[in-house]
Design a protein around this motif. Sequence first.
Motif, PDB file in Angstrom:
ATOM      1  N   SER A 140     -13.441 -36.985  33.414  1.00 47.83           N
ATOM      2  CA  SER A 140     -13.660 -35.792  33.846  1.00 47.83           C
ATOM      3  C   SER A 140     -13.950 -34.608  34.766  1.00 47.83           C
ATOM      4  O   SER A 140     -14.746 -35.011  35.616  1.00 47.83           O
TER       5      SER A 140
ATOM      6  N   LYS B   6     -17.147 -44.823  29.015  1.00 44.08           N
ATOM      7  CA  LYS B   6     -15.750 -45.021  27.866  1.00 44.08           C
ATOM      8  C   LYS B   6     -14.356 -45.268  29.613  1.00 44.08           C
ATOM      9  O   LYS B   6     -13.644 -45.453  28.703  1.00 44.08           O
ATOM     10  N   ARG B   7     -14.721 -44.829  30.860  1.00 47.09           N
ATOM     11  CA  ARG B   7     -13.979 -44.672  31.456  1.00 47.09           C
ATOM     12  C   ARG B   7     -13.041 -43.815  31.418  1.00 47.09           C
ATOM     13  O   ARG B   7     -11.944 -43.503  32.532  1.00 47.09           O
ATOM     14  N   ASN B   8     -13.472 -43.285  31.186  1.00 45.33           N
ATOM     15  CA  ASN B   8     -12.665 -41.402  31.069  1.00 45.33           C
ATOM     16  C   ASN B   8     -13.537 -40.326  32.453  1.00 45.33           C
ATOM     17  O   ASN B   8     -14.654 -40.298  32.792  1.00 45.33           O
TER      18      ASN B   8
END
Length: 65
Positions: free
Chosen positions: A7, A3-5
Amino acid sequence: STKRNLSFNYKLMYFNENVIDYVIVHELCHLVEMNHSPRYWRMVSKILPDYKVLRDQLKQMKEKL
């Protein structure tokens, strides 16, 4: 993630700044190229020409944690 996150593990704060930069660049490049292809590594090397040294430092530091 897919989701192109981005972390990051909290343990990253214990690493030296150059290694942290490498991790950030590594992950940002994955937003463009979602693999470790030669194209991906060329992109990383344009930003961090010494990425191989930094990658090795990261591996050594991870072994100590």
